[in-house]
Design an enzyme around this catalytic site. Sequence first.
Site, PDB file in Angstrom:
ATOM      1  N   GLU A   8       6.247  -1.735   2.613  1.00 38.96           N
ATOM      2  CA  GLU A   8       7.293  -0.491   2.132  1.00 38.96           C
ATOM      3  C   GLU A   8       8.341  -0.175   2.880  1.00 38.96           C
ATOM      4  OE1 GLU A   8       5.697   2.752  -0.884  1.00 38.96           O
ATOM      5  OE2 GLU A   8       5.742   3.604   1.063  1.00 38.96           O
ATOM      6  N   HIS A  16     -15.234 -16.839   3.238  1.00 40.39           N
ATOM      7  CA  HIS A  16     -15.829 -17.234   1.933  1.00 40.39           C
ATOM      8  C   HIS A  16     -14.890 -17.265   0.679  1.00 40.39           C
ATOM      9  CE1 HIS A  16     -19.794 -18.337   3.747  1.00 40.39           C
ATOM     10  NE2 HIS A  16     -19.507 -17.018   4.617  1.00 40.39           N
ATOM     11  N   LYS A  46       9.364   4.314 -11.608  1.00 38.84           N
ATOM     12  CA  LYS A  46       9.015   5.824 -11.911  1.00 38.84           C
ATOM     13  C   LYS A  46       9.942   6.306 -13.114  1.00 38.84           C
ATOM     14  CE  LYS A  46       7.288   7.063  -7.287  1.00 38.84           C
ATOM     15  NZ  LYS A  46       7.713   8.122  -6.270  1.00 38.84           N
TER      16      LYS A  46
END
Length: 549
Positions: free
Chosen positions: A353, A384, A513
């Site tokens: 960000e 793993h 948004k």
Amino acid sequence: MLPDKKAFKESLKALKKHVTQDKVCDIRQHFSEDEQRFARLSIRLDDLLFDFSKCGVTLDTLQLLDNLAIAADVLGKREAMFSGKIINTTEKRSVLHIALRLAADKVFILNDRDIVQDIQSVLARMVKFSKMIRDGSYKGYSGERITDIVNIGIGGSDLGPAMVTSALKPYHDGPHCHFVSSVDSAHITDILADLNPATTLFIIASKTFTTTETIENARVARQWIHSHLGENAVGVHFVAVSSAIDKAIEFGIDSSRIFEFWDWVGGRYSIWSAIGLVVMLAIGDQNFRQFLEGARQMDQHFKDTPLHQNIPIRFALLGFWHRVICGYSSRAIVPYEQRLVRFPAYLQQLDMESNGKHVSLEGRPITFSTGPVVWGDSGSNGQHAFFQFLHQGTDIVPVEFILFVKGHEPNLNHMHDILVANCLAQSEALMKGRSHEDVYHTLMNDGGESDEADNLAFHKSLQGNRPSIMLIQDLLTPFTLGRLMALYEHRIFVEGILMNINSFDQWGVELGKEFANELLPVIRGENEADNRDGSTLGLLKHIQNRYVE
């Protein structure tokens, strides 16, 4: 001093030429030629060891990177931040999360006001409130002790507090802490299912008190308290951390239970402010002060240490080298400490960000790659899962290992020894690799057939020469965690300086948004889907048809 653009371009050109020279990035050869490489390419700050000797750099590389830092005026911009100048230029704000860590006897004047007094005033209120919750003197509406805290926030109001609370589990001696961030109703539903309204306190953590996800979850929590305990209980079971005091009061939270922070504190840097209230409730005020103290030590180191011994600056220069000069598109964060399992996600926001930008401070397109993709997991899980990719994938990914010498369970030291051995082994294996010839000879010595061994050796060989950085501290404590987090904050800031971007805004999150606000009434059947693209129209139609069915 201002950035010297001509000198910066020359330094960048020199670095790009330097990286093409034979053996510059051959880490194994560097070690074979220099027995003192580890000593030369590592820095210590008390018990913190920053080892970058397994990066493909030479002393000449470091000098060229230092020249770049000087040309970019890293030291001058560092001073600008510490003096409170407006360095978040697009929002016209100072960037002063560092002030939140200052000692109480310091003075910091911003706009003719000593903000240290404001900070200490809020901190004192946090301490008083947390002590009341922790000692049981603060009661819920029905007179019962508060046993559970639910922090409702998202982004910087969730990632930092949730990560720190999880990381410092050995220091928990307060109420149980839970975190709700997603607007997916499953999140808050599953949390509330196990809680008792009479003993639950909610922290609504939102700088603006308008964030959709946070406010929707807060309304659900409010209704939950209202339906079980009545409307008069709402004020007792909610506190707020916000800059928008009036909106928090309008929600029904008493002003005495609203903890303020300021517009010069960015969301992803807000854990040091009242956003850290949930952490203080979990670990107590003294441990929270140690958390601040650890960050303060790194602030002081970053502010006062010469460039070549400055850990955040060196860390940033290596990040720039890997991303911009070498072209590595991502970095893996691998803490060999299970309680730091959320640290990579926290860094994703802090880094991506901040530095995921495509224009310069002057508003012009940047001609080189900026912030990398940041990802990772705890070491044992990662081995793993994605370590196959790190060792044999076609992309080179620098790895940042985080390790602690000791664990919190002395009766289980044998397990911690295994953890440490694996961390060091992975770092070594990434660098050394294993040649086709070595694998072939091993297979032949084990009785293999020549043709089969030759083919299998290609599959089992590892190129090696994959860079990594190692950060080691003695023990995961509030102090060492605070220091580690501040190190990454400053590293990311310096990388932003080198890339000539504003690391403190986040305009890229706004368009989505806006579109969501336009689409919501369409999804609810209140508006027509005008001016949407064909794909979005098709998706809307599919969802609406399936919903009806």
